[in-house]
Design an enzyme around this catalytic site. Structure first.
Site, PDB file in Angstrom:
ATOM      1  CB  THR A 226      -4.923  80.935  18.841  1.00 35.22           C
ATOM      2  OG1 THR A 226      -4.795  82.130  19.608  1.00 35.22           O
ATOM      3  CG2 THR A 226      -5.298  81.325  17.435  1.00 35.22           C
TER       4      THR A 226
ATOM      5  CB  VAL B  34      -6.017  94.040  19.476  1.00 35.58           C
ATOM      6  CG1 VAL B  34      -6.116  93.309  18.142  1.00 35.58           C
ATOM      7  CG2 VAL B  34      -7.365  94.652  19.862  1.00 35.58           C
ATOM      8  N   GLY B  35      -4.302  91.119  19.892  1.00 34.97           N
ATOM      9  CA  GLY B  35      -3.104  90.376  19.494  1.00 34.97           C
ATOM     10  C   GLY B  35      -2.948  90.305  17.989  1.00 34.97           C
ATOM     11  CG  ASP B  36      -0.847  86.894  16.486  1.00 36.43           C
ATOM     12  OD1 ASP B  36      -1.407  86.772  17.603  1.00 36.43           O
ATOM     13  OD2 ASP B  36      -0.454  85.921  15.829  1.00 36.43           O
TER      14      ASP B  36
HETATM   15  N1  ASP Z   1      -1.786  84.782  19.224  1.00 40.52           N
HETATM   16  C1  ASP Z   1      -2.826  84.928  20.190  1.00 40.52           C
HETATM   17  C2  ASP Z   1      -2.785  86.318  20.760  1.00 40.52           C
HETATM   18  O1  ASP Z   1      -1.701  86.829  20.975  1.00 40.52           O
HETATM   19  C3  ASP Z   1      -2.761  83.948  21.310  1.00 40.52           C
HETATM   20  C4  ASP Z   1      -2.462  82.546  20.910  1.00 40.52           C
HETATM   21  O2  ASP Z   1      -2.229  82.218  19.776  1.00 40.52           O
HETATM   22  O3  ASP Z   1      -2.449  81.704  21.790  1.00 40.52           O
HETATM   23  O4  ASP Z   1      -3.821  86.859  21.049  1.00 40.52           O
END
Ligand code: ASP
Length: 284
Positions: free
Chosen positions: A152, A181-183
């Protein structure tokens, strides 16, 4: 007084990527530093820094994002403006680019905070953003993206006026289902900015959501007796207790910019008017 921090994700260390990623972090920090020195707004610096990292294809965000299990590219991003507490986000965005600027447009051109899926795509096209004609050509996932579980990009900044901003953008986790959908686009989980702190997280998003990680940093930072230095590992410990790993970068109103991570490595750049400067693929 100004400060900026950027990250290119937390996860396993991959020797093959180090030089290019470090060069990219260096060039983004050099750009952000110059902007903040000439009096640019934190919000513009955050958007510009994230956008540069999206465009670079070096990270699992923007052009470096990987496909989901059905071969589609769905991207998530959010941006927060501390002084106004305005924020904007896009989730599961496909077919249009760039996510961080579309998130900012949601903040500035609608009464909403988040647009998802086809509605986000249509909003972006109506607002003149670039359509992606052929995702297989446009996206250039690096070989490791297909097996790595994290990646990310994010930025936090405070400008000369004391305004704080934060932004995060991602292609999500590898092997994700369509619509996952992530954080990163969730304000309070992956991103936060108020009058005291700016926060951007990276890691296994499901656990950062469950810990409300970015807001947890902000809530703890309201206690004048504490500082970001112990707060970030504390919040990451809470995420880890739930089963997740990752990293956090944050800036506070004193201009301190700091990071912590529980993965093998984290890609970070920092600079401040107080003389902090660090560009590092940090390893535990
Ligand atoms: N946090 C991001 C997600 O879960 C992935 C990442 O930070 O690598 O979509």
């Amino acid at each position: 007084m100004w400060a900026v921090g950027i990250h290119g994700g937390a996860g396993p260390l991959r020797d093959s990527d180090i030089d290019q990623q470090q060069a990219e972090l260096e060039s983004v920090i050099a750009w952000a530093e110059a902007e903040l020195k000439r009096g640019a707004r934190a919000l513009d610096v955050v958007e510009g820094a994230v956008r540069r990292m999206e465009d670079s294809g070096q990270f699992v965000a923007g052009r470096g994002a990987g496909p989901n299990t059905e071969g589609q590219y769905e991207l998530d991003a959010s941006i927060c403006d501390g002084p106004t507490r305005n924020c904007g986000a896009v989730a599961a965005l496909a077919g249009v680019y760039p996510p961080i600027s579309i998130a900012r447009a949601v903040m500035e051109r609608t009464t909403h905070v988040m647009l998802a899926g086809d509605g986000a795509r249509r909003f972006a096209l109506e607002n003149g953003f670039t359509a992606i004609d052929d995702p297989k050509i446009f996206f250039q996932p690096r070989p490791h993206t297909l097996k790595a579980d994290h990646g990310t990009v994010g930025a936090v900044a405070i400008d000369d006026s004391g305004a704080i901003a934060a932004g995060t953008s991602t292609g999500g986790t590898s092997g994700k289902r369509p619509g996952r959908v992530g954080d990163s686009p969730i304000v309070g989980a992956g991103t936060w900015a108020d009058d005291i702190v700016g926060v951007s997280c990276t890691g296994q998003g499901e656990f950062f959501i469950r810990a409300a990680a970015a807001h947890s940093v902000a809530a703890r930072a309201r206690d004048p007796k504490t500082s970001l230095t112990p707060i970030l590992p504390d919040v990451l410990a809470e995420v880890k207790a739930l089963g997740g790993t990752g990293g956090i970068i944050a800036v506070d109103r004193s201009g301190l910019v700091t990071y912590a991570f529980t993965t093998e490595s984290m890609r970070v750049g920092l600079a401040s008017s107080a003389g902090q400067r660090e560009i590092v693929i940090a390893v535990q």
